[in-house]
Design a protein around this motif. Structure first.
Motif, mmCIF file in Angstrom:
data_model
loop_
_atom_site.group_PDB
_atom_site.id
_atom_site.type_symbol
_atom_site.label_atom_id
_atom_site.label_comp_id
_atom_site.label_asym_id
_atom_site.label_seq_id
_atom_site.Cartn_x
_atom_site.Cartn_y
_atom_site.Cartn_z
ATOM 1 N N LEU A 332 70.139 -5.156 37.916
ATOM 2 C CA LEU A 332 68.939 -5.412 37.114
ATOM 3 C C LEU A 332 69.333 -6.023 35.762
ATOM 4 O O LEU A 332 68.684 -6.958 35.270
ATOM 5 C CB LEU A 332 68.185 -4.086 36.909
ATOM 6 C CG LEU A 332 66.831 -4.156 36.223
ATOM 7 C CD1 LEU A 332 65.823 -4.917 37.078
ATOM 8 C CD2 LEU A 332 66.301 -2.730 35.957
ATOM 9 N N ALA A 333 70.408 -5.503 35.185
ATOM 10 C CA ALA A 333 70.876 -6.035 33.891
ATOM 11 C C ALA A 333 71.341 -7.483 34.048
ATOM 12 O O ALA A 333 71.070 -8.328 33.183
ATOM 13 C CB ALA A 333 71.999 -5.159 33.336
ATOM 14 N N ASP A 334 72.020 -7.791 35.168
ATOM 15 C CA ASP A 334 72.487 -9.167 35.400
ATOM 16 C C ASP A 334 71.301 -10.137 35.447
ATOM 17 O O ASP A 334 71.402 -11.273 35.002
ATOM 18 C CB ASP A 334 73.250 -9.263 36.733
ATOM 19 C CG ASP A 334 74.597 -8.568 36.642
ATOM 20 O OD1 ASP A 334 75.080 -8.349 35.512
ATOM 21 O OD2 ASP A 334 75.157 -8.212 37.704
ATOM 22 N N ALA A 335 70.180 -9.650 36.001
ATOM 23 C CA ALA A 335 69.006 -10.524 36.133
ATOM 24 C C ALA A 335 68.189 -10.565 34.832
ATOM 25 O O ALA A 335 67.219 -11.319 34.731
ATOM 26 C CB ALA A 335 68.134 -10.031 37.289
ATOM 27 N N ASN A 336 68.553 -9.712 33.864
ATOM 28 C CA ASN A 336 67.796 -9.643 32.593
ATOM 29 C C ASN A 336 68.761 -9.583 31.410
ATOM 30 O O ASN A 336 68.645 -8.725 30.538
ATOM 31 C CB ASN A 336 66.891 -8.394 32.597
ATOM 32 C CG ASN A 336 65.794 -8.485 33.619
ATOM 33 O OD1 ASN A 336 64.749 -9.053 33.361
ATOM 34 N ND2 ASN A 336 66.040 -7.934 34.803
ATOM 35 N N LYS A 337 69.695 -10.512 31.425
ATOM 36 C CA LYS A 337 70.839 -10.453 30.497
ATOM 37 C C LYS A 337 70.467 -10.329 29.026
ATOM 38 O O LYS A 337 71.169 -9.697 28.249
ATOM 39 C CB LYS A 337 71.717 -11.689 30.689
ATOM 40 C CG LYS A 337 72.742 -11.490 31.803
ATOM 41 C CD LYS A 337 74.052 -12.138 31.410
ATOM 42 C CE LYS A 337 75.246 -11.640 32.189
ATOM 43 N NZ LYS A 337 75.649 -10.288 31.939
ATOM 44 N N ARG A 338 69.341 -10.930 28.644
ATOM 45 C CA ARG A 338 68.995 -10.917 27.220
ATOM 46 C C ARG A 338 68.278 -9.644 26.801
ATOM 47 O O ARG A 338 68.072 -9.384 25.619
ATOM 48 C CB ARG A 338 68.081 -12.095 26.884
ATOM 49 C CG ARG A 338 68.806 -13.387 26.870
ATOM 50 C CD ARG A 338 67.811 -14.522 26.973
ATOM 51 N NE ARG A 338 68.510 -15.785 26.924
ATOM 52 C CZ ARG A 338 68.793 -16.433 25.797
ATOM 53 N NH1 ARG A 338 68.416 -15.948 24.642
ATOM 54 N NH2 ARG A 338 69.456 -17.563 25.822
ATOM 55 N N SER A 339 67.867 -8.826 27.801
ATOM 56 C CA SER A 339 67.043 -7.659 27.470
ATOM 57 C C SER A 339 67.679 -6.322 27.813
ATOM 58 O O SER A 339 67.274 -5.287 27.282
ATOM 59 C CB SER A 339 65.714 -7.721 28.236
ATOM 60 O OG SER A 339 65.085 -8.945 28.020
ATOM 61 N N THR A 361 60.682 -4.529 23.559
ATOM 62 C CA THR A 361 59.509 -5.227 24.122
ATOM 63 C C THR A 361 59.531 -5.213 25.653
ATOM 64 O O THR A 361 58.504 -5.367 26.292
ATOM 65 C CB THR A 361 59.479 -6.696 23.654
ATOM 66 O OG1 THR A 361 60.782 -7.244 23.858
ATOM 67 C CG2 THR A 361 59.078 -6.801 22.196
ATOM 68 N N ARG A 362 60.719 -5.079 26.246
ATOM 69 C CA ARG A 362 60.808 -5.116 27.711
ATOM 70 C C ARG A 362 61.125 -3.719 28.286
ATOM 71 O O ARG A 362 61.308 -3.568 29.504
ATOM 72 C CB ARG A 362 61.927 -6.084 28.159
ATOM 73 C CG ARG A 362 61.814 -7.472 27.626
ATOM 74 C CD ARG A 362 61.205 -8.497 28.588
ATOM 75 N NE ARG A 362 61.003 -8.125 29.968
ATOM 76 C CZ ARG A 362 61.859 -8.372 30.969
ATOM 77 N NH1 ARG A 362 63.002 -8.964 30.739
ATOM 78 N NH2 ARG A 362 61.558 -8.033 32.204
ATOM 79 N N ALA A 363 61.233 -2.730 27.414
ATOM 80 C CA ALA A 363 61.796 -1.438 27.834
ATOM 81 C C ALA A 363 60.997 -0.779 28.966
ATOM 82 O O ALA A 363 61.578 -0.385 29.987
ATOM 83 C CB ALA A 363 61.887 -0.501 26.632
ATOM 84 N N GLU A 364 59.666 -0.700 28.801
ATOM 85 C CA GLU A 364 58.886 0.025 29.818
ATOM 86 C C GLU A 364 58.929 -0.710 31.150
ATOM 87 O O GLU A 364 59.063 -0.094 32.213
ATOM 88 C CB GLU A 364 57.438 0.229 29.341
ATOM 89 C CG GLU A 364 57.287 1.262 28.232
ATOM 90 C CD GLU A 364 57.871 2.652 28.571
ATOM 91 O OE1 GLU A 364 57.780 3.074 29.743
ATOM 92 O OE2 GLU A 364 58.445 3.297 27.659
ATOM 93 N N ALA A 365 58.838 -2.062 31.108
ATOM 94 C CA ALA A 365 58.861 -2.846 32.352
ATOM 95 C C ALA A 365 60.204 -2.671 33.061
ATOM 96 O O ALA A 365 60.262 -2.493 34.289
ATOM 97 C CB ALA A 365 58.614 -4.314 32.038
ATOM 98 N N LEU A 366 61.294 -2.687 32.296
ATOM 99 C CA LEU A 366 62.614 -2.571 32.925
ATOM 100 C C LEU A 366 62.862 -1.152 33.433
ATOM 101 O O LEU A 366 63.525 -0.941 34.450
ATOM 102 C CB LEU A 366 63.702 -3.003 31.944
ATOM 103 C CG LEU A 366 63.741 -4.525 31.722
ATOM 104 C CD1 LEU A 366 64.620 -4.902 30.544
ATOM 105 C CD2 LEU A 366 64.235 -5.233 32.997
ATOM 106 N N LEU A 367 62.280 -0.176 32.740
ATOM 107 C CA LEU A 367 62.393 1.213 33.201
ATOM 108 C C LEU A 367 61.692 1.365 34.558
ATOM 109 O O LEU A 367 62.238 1.954 35.502
ATOM 110 C CB LEU A 367 61.734 2.116 32.159
ATOM 111 C CG LEU A 367 61.977 3.611 32.222
ATOM 112 C CD1 LEU A 367 63.463 3.919 32.150
ATOM 113 C CD2 LEU A 367 61.245 4.303 31.068
#
Ligand code: GLA
Length: 398
Positions: A332-339, A361-367
């Motif tokens: 997931l981190a690889d696909a969202n490197k900036r966040s 700003t992306r925390a809840e979505a990534l959680l």
């Protein structure tokens, strides 16, 4: 992202239901994650922990009945007398014949240390409450120790310095069978909101390092439980002590990269790994403190990932459940490197939680995405949360 306001009300109501009156003292002690600097505090190293938004609450009220009675909401097995009528704690060796449950070992050890330094709890009832999971690598034991110590101080009208308090809590942990370092009680005592705590464990000095603006901490529980008193932690410490005796240094943090290279041929595989971890981890913490100050998200990503590899391969304290969850997280981190940064095992290891940094700003979505991916890949519900860096122990009442 911060603590649920209902928790305190629930804890007070629970205290009143159990003991028939309101608590006179209420202390809130947070758990912690460590961003970097793992298995180095007992080797005079650098560490970089952060207090999280889950906490242990210690509620207490003086009692007309002699002795100290304590209950734990998490263990829910009633209130236990932990001391005799004079306030002397019952012994806590395994098979001590006291018939008291295991969770009371740490409080009994701490009550004994407090008594030695003139902070014996008066006759009172105590309730341990809160939302900090036990054995999840978030330092529930330091939160309990610091919270109980702060409550004892309040009942005596005292306020110890964070270092004095931390040393007492550490002493009790050692007496109860866990030879831990100073990191956990110190960060629980002295953390500052919005900041990580950089500790130089050799000098016992510390600095508050702000987290980059708009960045918070993601914590995901692997579900594998560990107990620092199970022998793995003490074994690692002993291996480090043997390696430093062999290299003729007081602690492994005195070993330089050059000395490590020179000593390599003389160390066996296990000891070489332990030394390499401490030397490389101290270097990572130094760079990470700068990267935090510079808000260098990409550098932090690399450091957290490298820190995990060192824990897995050189400290050898990861387990399958942690690795499986980390693979899901890092994809997931690889696909969202900036966040989202890669994740790292936090705490003593052999189970417990992963820590990563995430853009607010992306925390809840990534959680949500992490929970969903973990459900798909592992077939399990993952207890994960996002938290700001919180402040340390607080006396709420008393
Ligand atoms: C536990 C101990 C700490 C520290 C970590 C590993 O949390 O309590 O003192 O050694 O493990 O970094």
């Amino acid at each position: 992202m911060s603590r649920p306001p209902t928790l305190l009300a629930e804890a007070r109501a629970d205290f009143e239901a159990r003991f028939g009156r309101a608590p006179a003292v209420v202390v809130q002690a947070p758990g912690r994650v460590n961003l970097l600097g793992e298995h180095t505090d007992y080797e005079g190293g650098l560490v970089l922990p952060v207090a999280v938004g889950r906490a242990t609450l210690v509620l207490a009220a003086p009692s007309p009945t002699p002795g100290v009675r304590m209950a734990s909401a998490a263990c829910d097995d009633g209130a236990h007398a932990l001391t005799d009528a004079e306030g002397a704690p019952f012994p806590w060796e395994p098979d001590d014949g006291s018939g008291l449950p295991r969770w009371t070992i740490r409080p009994r050890a701490l009550l004994s240390v407090l008594r030695e330094v003139g902070l014996a709890l008066p006759a009172c009832d105590v309730l341990l409450h809160g939302d900090l999971p036990l054995g999840a690598g978030l330092s529930s034991s330091a939160a309990l120790g610091v919270g109980l110590c702060r409550a004892a101080e309040a009942l005596h009208g005292r306020d110890l310095s964070p270092l004095e308090r931390s040393r007492l809590v550490q002493r009790a942990e050692h007496a109860a069978g866990t030879p831990c370092g100073l990191m956990d009680p110190l960060v629980v005592s002295v953390a500052r909101e919005g900041h990580a705590l950089l500790i130089d464990c050799a000098r016992e000095s510390f600095w508050h390092v702000p987290l980059p603006r708009g960045v918070c901490v993601l914590v995901a529980d692997s579900g594998a439980r560990h107990d620092l008193s199970d022998g793995h932690y003490a074994r690692l410490r002993a291996e480090c002590a043997r390696a430093s005796a062999f290299l003729g240094v007081r602690s492994l943090s005195e070993v330089t990269m050059e000395a490590l290279a020179a000593g390599m041929a003389r160390l066996d595989d296990v000891h070489l790994r332990r030394v390499r971890h401490v030397v490389s981890e101290n270097a990572r913490v130094r760079v990470a403190a700068r990267a935090l100050a510079d808000g260098d998200f990409a550098a932090l990503d690399g450091l957290l990932r490298a820190g995990h590899v060192s824990l897995r391969d050189d400290v050898q304290c990861s387990v399958d459940a942690v690795e499986r969850l980390r693979e899901v997280h890092d994809a997931l981190a690889d696909a969202n490197k900036r966040s989202l940064t890669g994740a790292r095992l936090t705490g003593g290891g052999f189970g417990g939680s992963l820590v990563a940094l995430v853009r607010r700003t992306r925390a809840e979505a990534l959680l949500d995405a992490l929970r969903e991916k973990a459900r798909e890949a592992l077939g399990a519900e993952v207890d994960a949360f996002v938290t700001d860096a919180m402040g340390g122990v607080e006396l709420l009442d008393g």
